[in-house]
Design a protein around this motif. Structure first.
Motif, PDB file in Angstrom:
ATOM      1  N   ASP A  21      44.050  50.770  49.579  1.00  0.00           N
ATOM      2  CA  ASP A  21      43.706  51.435  50.707  1.00  0.00           C
ATOM      3  C   ASP A  21      43.997  51.049  52.093  1.00  0.00           C
ATOM      4  N   THR A  22      44.355  49.415  52.337  1.00  0.00           N
ATOM      5  CA  THR A  22      44.777  49.003  53.499  1.00  0.00           C
ATOM      6  C   THR A  22      45.759  48.003  53.184  1.00  0.00           C
ATOM      7  N   VAL A  23      47.001  47.743  53.912  1.00  0.00           N
ATOM      8  CA  VAL A  23      47.927  46.635  53.928  1.00  0.00           C
ATOM      9  C   VAL A  23      47.554  46.048  55.413  1.00  0.00           C
ATOM     10  N   LEU A  24      47.219  44.724  55.410  1.00  0.00           N
ATOM     11  CA  LEU A  24      47.215  44.066  56.562  1.00  0.00           C
ATOM     12  C   LEU A  24      48.668  43.886  57.165  1.00  0.00           C
ATOM     13  N   PRO A  25      48.588  43.817  58.377  1.00  0.00           N
ATOM     14  CA  PRO A  25      49.826  43.619  59.179  1.00  0.00           C
ATOM     15  C   PRO A  25      50.246  42.178  59.126  1.00  0.00           C
ATOM     16  N   ASP A  26      49.433  41.264  59.084  1.00  0.00           N
ATOM     17  CA  ASP A  26      49.644  39.770  58.922  1.00  0.00           C
ATOM     18  C   ASP A  26      48.151  39.113  58.288  1.00  0.00           C
ATOM     19  N   THR A  27      48.472  37.801  58.105  1.00  0.00           N
ATOM     20  CA  THR A  27      47.488  37.204  57.199  1.00  0.00           C
ATOM     21  C   THR A  27      46.254  36.739  58.044  1.00  0.00           C
ATOM     22  N   ALA A  57      39.718  35.458  58.387  1.00  0.00           N
ATOM     23  CA  ALA A  57      40.325  36.689  57.800  1.00  0.00           C
ATOM     24  C   ALA A  57      39.941  37.519  56.477  1.00  0.00           C
ATOM     25  N   GLU A  58      39.849  36.361  55.463  1.00  0.00           N
ATOM     26  CA  GLU A  58      39.376  36.730  54.013  1.00  0.00           C
ATOM     27  C   GLU A  58      38.157  37.422  54.101  1.00  0.00           C
ATOM     28  N   ARG A  59      37.107  36.870  54.857  1.00  0.00           N
ATOM     29  CA  ARG A  59      35.804  37.547  55.009  1.00  0.00           C
ATOM     30  C   ARG A  59      35.881  38.711  55.381  1.00  0.00           C
ATOM     31  N   LYS A  60      36.678  39.090  56.680  1.00  0.00           N
ATOM     32  CA  LYS A  60      36.919  40.370  57.021  1.00  0.00           C
ATOM     33  C   LYS A  60      37.377  41.395  55.972  1.00  0.00           C
ATOM     34  N   MET A  61      38.343  40.842  55.156  1.00  0.00           N
ATOM     35  CA  MET A  61      39.064  41.885  54.261  1.00  0.00           C
ATOM     36  C   MET A  61      37.826  42.170  53.197  1.00  0.00           C
ATOM     37  N   LEU A  62      36.986  41.021  52.759  1.00  0.00           N
ATOM     38  CA  LEU A  62      36.075  41.433  51.971  1.00  0.00           C
ATOM     39  C   LEU A  62      34.928  42.316  52.342  1.00  0.00           C
ATOM     40  N   THR A 112      46.555  37.598  48.267  1.00  0.00           N
ATOM     41  CA  THR A 112      45.607  37.987  49.622  1.00  0.00           C
ATOM     42  C   THR A 112      45.273  39.265  49.497  1.00  0.00           C
ATOM     43  N   GLY A 113      43.960  39.242  49.206  1.00  0.00           N
ATOM     44  CA  GLY A 113      43.502  40.535  49.003  1.00  0.00           C
ATOM     45  C   GLY A 113      42.134  40.534  48.616  1.00  0.00           C
ATOM     46  N   ALA A 114      41.293  41.518  48.611  1.00  0.00           N
ATOM     47  CA  ALA A 114      39.937  41.738  48.319  1.00  0.00           C
ATOM     48  C   ALA A 114      39.766  43.226  47.696  1.00  0.00           C
ATOM     49  N   ALA A 127      35.248  52.643  44.950  1.00  0.00           N
ATOM     50  CA  ALA A 127      36.027  51.494  44.556  1.00  0.00           C
ATOM     51  C   ALA A 127      37.297  51.316  45.897  1.00  0.00           C
ATOM     52  N   SER A 128      37.392  50.076  46.308  1.00  0.00           N
ATOM     53  CA  SER A 128      38.330  50.058  47.349  1.00  0.00           C
ATOM     54  C   SER A 128      39.266  48.749  47.423  1.00  0.00           C
ATOM     55  N   SER A 129      40.320  48.825  47.937  1.00  0.00           N
ATOM     56  CA  SER A 129      40.841  47.456  47.841  1.00  0.00           C
ATOM     57  C   SER A 129      41.641  47.450  49.335  1.00  0.00           C
ATOM     58  N   ILE A 130      41.955  46.077  49.536  1.00  0.00           N
ATOM     59  CA  ILE A 130      42.880  45.758  51.078  1.00  0.00           C
ATOM     60  C   ILE A 130      43.518  44.453  50.404  1.00  0.00           C
ATOM     61  N   VAL A 131      44.745  44.355  50.908  1.00  0.00           N
ATOM     62  CA  VAL A 131      45.792  43.203  50.558  1.00  0.00           C
ATOM     63  C   VAL A 131      46.781  43.060  52.064  1.00  0.00           C
ATOM     64  N   GLY A 132      47.236  41.663  51.630  1.00  0.00           N
ATOM     65  CA  GLY A 132      48.004  41.096  52.686  1.00  0.00           C
ATOM     66  C   GLY A 132      49.262  41.603  52.876  1.00  0.00           C
ATOM     67  N   PRO A 133      50.245  41.337  53.779  1.00  0.00           N
ATOM     68  CA  PRO A 133      51.558  42.003  53.904  1.00  0.00           C
ATOM     69  C   PRO A 133      52.483  41.609  52.814  1.00  0.00           C
TER      70      PRO A 133
END
Lengths: 128, 341, 157
Positions: B41-47, B57-62, B169-171, B23-29
Motif C-alpha cells: 500500500d505504501t512505500v516509505l521514501p526513507d527509513t 518511524a516504526e511506530r508510525k508505520m504500524l 522494514t515494514g508493518a 488488510a494493509s501493508s507498508i514497507v521501507g525503501p
C-alpha cells in the motif's frame, strides 16, 4: 638520514604487505570460525595479542622492519601499551607500570574519544 | 471431555471460519525496490519517515497500517473489539505505543517473527468463540531499530555472514471479522517451542526450521490433510537456508513440500539486493502476507493456503550467555472463500 | 517421528541434535574466503600504507619518530571518525572485513559508531555511556595485560 627513491618505495611496500597480512589473520579468524569470533573479539584479541608479542620482544623487530605496517594495526596499539608500561616500570618503578601504558597511548585514545564525540554532535547515523 | 473445536493434538478447526475483511501493508525503501515493491500500500521514501528516531518511524508505520486496514475493511476504530500486535523491540514498544494512539482494547503479543500469525490465530479464536465481532492484528519491524538492539550500531563496519538475514522494514495489519466475503481462516495449528541446539545468531533460519517443520507435520497429522491439499504453503521468514532445511525435515516425515512451498523471506528481496540469506523480522511475513499473498488469494490464484509464521525466541542476554536458539511456528490454514458466508 | 520438545527424551535428543547439525552444515553456505582475504589484504594494507605516508609527512616537518607516529595515528583516527560520521566507513567494511577492523581506524570506528547511534538517547546515557560499548573491553584488556607486562619487567629489573 637520506633515503633513496627505492628505499621509499620498499618502505611503502613493506607497510602494505605486512599491514595487509596482519589484517588477513583477523579475517581468517572470523571466517574460519563461522563468525563466532566477532569484530569485538578481533579488536580485543589483537590489542592483547600485541601486548604479549611486544612483551616477549617479538613485536619491536617487526616494527623496525615494516614501520606503519606493524604500528597501524591494533597489535601496534598493544605494542605501544606494553612498551609504555615496561619502560615506566624500568624507569619509575611500580608506579610506572600503572601509568606507562596509558601515557604512551593517551594521544590516540583521546583523539578517538574527542573525534567520536564531535562526530556524534555533528552527524546523525545514516542507517541502511 | 474433548474440546468441541479442537482436532488432533495442536489444531483448532473453526466452526464458523472467521473472515479476513481488511488488510494493509507498508514497507521501507529497500523492500519497495524488491520484487514485491508494487504490491504494498505504501512505500516509505526513507527509513526515518519524517520522524526523529527510527523507533518513532516504526511506530508510525504500524499505526498507519492499522488505520488503513480498518478503513479497507469498511469500518471505523470504534467497530474493532480488540487489537493484538507485537514487534521485535524490547517490551514491544512499537505495539504498545501504537495501541496507546489508537485507543483500542489491546493485547500485546511477542512471538518474534511469528507475531503476525500468532495474532491471526488468537484473533480467529476470539471471533469464532463469540468474544468479538472484529479483531485487529498487526506486526512491525524496522531494520535499523532491530540492528542496533540485537547486533552492532548501524555505522559499525562489520561484514555480514552469508547465512545472515536482513530485517525487513515494514508493518502489516489485518482485520478479522465474523462474516463477509474475504478469505476465511479454517484451521490454526499452534506450535511448540522447538530447539535443536543451534546457537549461531547469524543463522536464524536453521534455528527456526525444526519448529516450522514440526508445526507443518503436526498440522497434516491433525487435519488429515497433505501438502497436495494446498495450492501454496509458505513459512514466515526462514529465508533460503531455513526453507531448504524445512523441506528436508518434512520429507523425512513423509511429506513432500517440493512442489508448492516457499518462504516470505525469499519472496521479499531480489538476490541482487545483498541481503544474504533473505528477509526476516515481524514485518517480513506481515507485509508479504498482507501485501502480496492475501491479494493473490482474493484474486483466485490460490484456493487454499497454509501460512506458517516462524519466530526465533532469543534475546541478546540469552545468546551472550551461550544459550541455544528456541524457535516456534504457528500454522494458519486459509480458504479463498468463506464456506459459511 | 515428530521432533521432540527440548526436555522430552534426553538421549534421543542428543542424537537428534547432532543429526540436525550435520544437516545444517551440509547446506550452510561458506563465506567467500578468497574474496574476503583479498579485500582484507588490499584495504588493510592500503590503510597501513597511508599510515606510513603520514608518518613520513610528519617526519618531514621535523617531528621525532614517536611524535610522528602519534600524529599519524591521530590523523587516521580523525579520518575514520569522519568517514563513520558520513556513513561511508561501514560501506567500505562490507568489502574489507578485518581490513577495516584490525587497523587503528577500526578502533576509532568502534567508538564513533555507538556514539553516533545512541545520541538519540541523550548526551549522558546515549553518547557518553554507549561510546565505550565496544572500545571499553579493548582498553580494559589492553591496560591489564600491559600492566602485567610492566610488572614482570619491574620484577626482572
Amino acid at each position: 638520514m637520506l633515503t633513496t627513491r627505492e628505499d621509499k618505495i620498499m618502505e611503502y611496500f613493506k607497510a602494505f604487505v605486512i599491514g595487509g597480512g596482519i589484517c588477513v589473520i583477523g579475517q581468517l579468524l572470523m571466517d574460519l570460525t563461522s563468525y563466532k569470533i566477532t569484530p569485538a573479539h578481533i579488536l580485543v584479541g589483537f590489542v592483547t595479542g600485541g601486548v604479549f608479542l611486544s612483551a616477549a620482544g617479538i613485536y619491536q623487530p617487526l616494527v623496525d622492519f615494516a614501520g606503519a605496517g606493524a604500528t597501524v594495526p591494533l597489535t601496534g596499539f598493544g605494542h605501544l601499551l606494553a612498551q609504555g608500561a615496561i619502560k615506566g616500570a624500568q624507569e619509575k618503578g611500580l608506579l610506572g607500570a600503572f601509568g606507562g601504558g596509558l601515557e604512551a597511548s593517551a594521544a590516540g585514545i583521546s583523539a578517538a574519544v574527542i573525534f567520536g564525540y564531535l562526530m556524534a554532535v555533528v552527524f546523525t547515523p545514516k542507517g541502511d | 471431555m474433548k474440546a468441541a473445536k479442537k482436532i488432533g493434538q495442536q489444531t483448532i478447526a473453526f466452526a464458523n471460519p472467521p473472515v479476513i475483511s481488511g488488510a494493509s501493508s507498508i514497507v521501507g525503501p529497500k523492500e519497495g525496490k524488491g520484487p514485491l515493491g508494487k504490491q504494498f500500500d505504501t512505500v516509505l521514501p526513507d527509513t526515518l519517515y519524517g520522524e526523529q528516531t527510527w523507533e518513532k518511524a516504526e511506530r508510525k508505520m504500524l499505526r498507519e497500517t492499522c488505520q488503513t486496514a480498518i478503513k479497507k475493511a469498511g469500518l471505523t476504530i470504534h467497530d474493532i473489539d480488540f487489537m493484538m500486535a507485537g514487534d521485535l523491540l524490547n517490551q514491544i514498544i512499537s505495539a504498545n505505543f501504537t495501541a496507546r494512539d489508537l485507543g483500542i482494547p489491546f493485547l500485546g503479543l511477542y512471538g518474534a517473527c511469528s507475531t503476525m500469525f500468532e495474532g491471526i490465530s488468537i484473533g480467529s479464536m476470539l471471533i469464532d468463540g463469540g468474544f468479538a465481532n472484529y479483531v485487529l492484528t498487526a506486526a512491525s519491524s524496522h531494520y535499523d531499530t532491530a540492528e542496533r538492539q540485537y547486533r552492532f550500531p548501524t555505522e559499525m563496519g562489520v561484514q555480514r555472514a552469508p547465512t545472515a538475514q536482513w530485517t525487513v522494514t515494514g508493518a502489516g495489519a489485518v482485520v478479522i471479522g465474523t462474516q463477509g466475503s474475504g478469505p476465511a481462516v479454517t484451521h490454526v495449528t499452534v506450535g511448540k517451542v522447538i530447539d535443536l541446539g543451534i546457537s549461531d545468531v547469524n543463522d536464524m533460519g536453521s534455528a527456526m526450521a525444526p519448529a516450522a517443520a514440526d508445526t507443518i507435520i503436526r498440522h497434516f497429522r491433525d487435519t488429515g490433510r497433505s501438502p497436495a491439499d494446498y495450492d501454496l504453503i509458505f513459512t514466515g521468514d526462514l529465508a533460503g537456508i531455513g526453507r531448504a532445511l524445512t523441506e528436508q525435515l518434512a520429507k523425512k516425515a513423509g511429506y513432500d513440500l517440493s512442489k508448492n512451498y516457499t518462504d516470505c523471506g525469499i519472496l521479499i528481496y531480489d538476490p541482487s539486493q545483498d541481503t544474504h540469506a533473505g528477509g526476516s523480522g515481524c514485518g517480513c511475513s506481515a507485509v508479504v502476507f498482507t501485501g502480496f499473498l492475501l491479494k493473490e488469494i482474493m484474486a483466485g490464484r490460490f484456493r487454499r493456503v497454509l501460512g506458517v509464521g516462524t519466530g526465533a525466541l532469543l534475546s541478546t542476554t540469552s545468546s551472550f550467555q551461550g544459550e541455544t536458539i528456541p524457535g516456534i511456528g504457528h500454522a494458519v490454514a486459509i480458504d479463498a472463500y468463506n464456506p459459511g458466508g | 517421528m515428530l521432533l521432540k520438545g527440548k526436555k522430552a527424551i534426553p538421549s534421543d535428543r542428543k542424537q537428534q541434535e547432532s543429526e540436525y547439525r550435520e544437516m545444517v552444515n551440509r547446506i550452510k553456505p561458506k563465506p567467500p574466503l578468497l574474496r574476503n582475504i583479498l579485500g582484507a589484504f588490499v584495504i588493510g594494507g592500503a590503510i597501513c600504507t597511508l599510515g606510513q605516508a603520514l608518518i613520513n609527512f610528519y617526519l618531514s616537518f621535523g617531528l621525532d619518530k614517536t611524535g610522528a607516529g602519534a600524529a599519524a595515528s591521530a590523523t587516521l583516527i580523525f579520518l575514520a571518525a569522519l568517514l563513520t560520521g558520513l556513513g561511508i566507513y561501514d560501506s567500505i567494511a562490507k568489502y574489507a572485513g578485518a581490513g577495516t577492523i584490525v587497523p587503528i581506524t577500526g578502533f576509532a570506528n568502534s567508538i564513533v559508531a555507538p556514539a553516533l547511534e545512541y545520541r538519540r538517547e541523550g548526551m549522558v546515557f546515549g553518547v557518553g555511556q554507549k561510546m565505550f560499548t565496544l572500545a571499553g573491553p579493548v582498553l580494559i584488556f589492553g591496560f591489564v595485560t600491559a600492566w602485567i607486562a610492566g610488572l614482570i619487567a619491574y620484577i626482572l629489573k
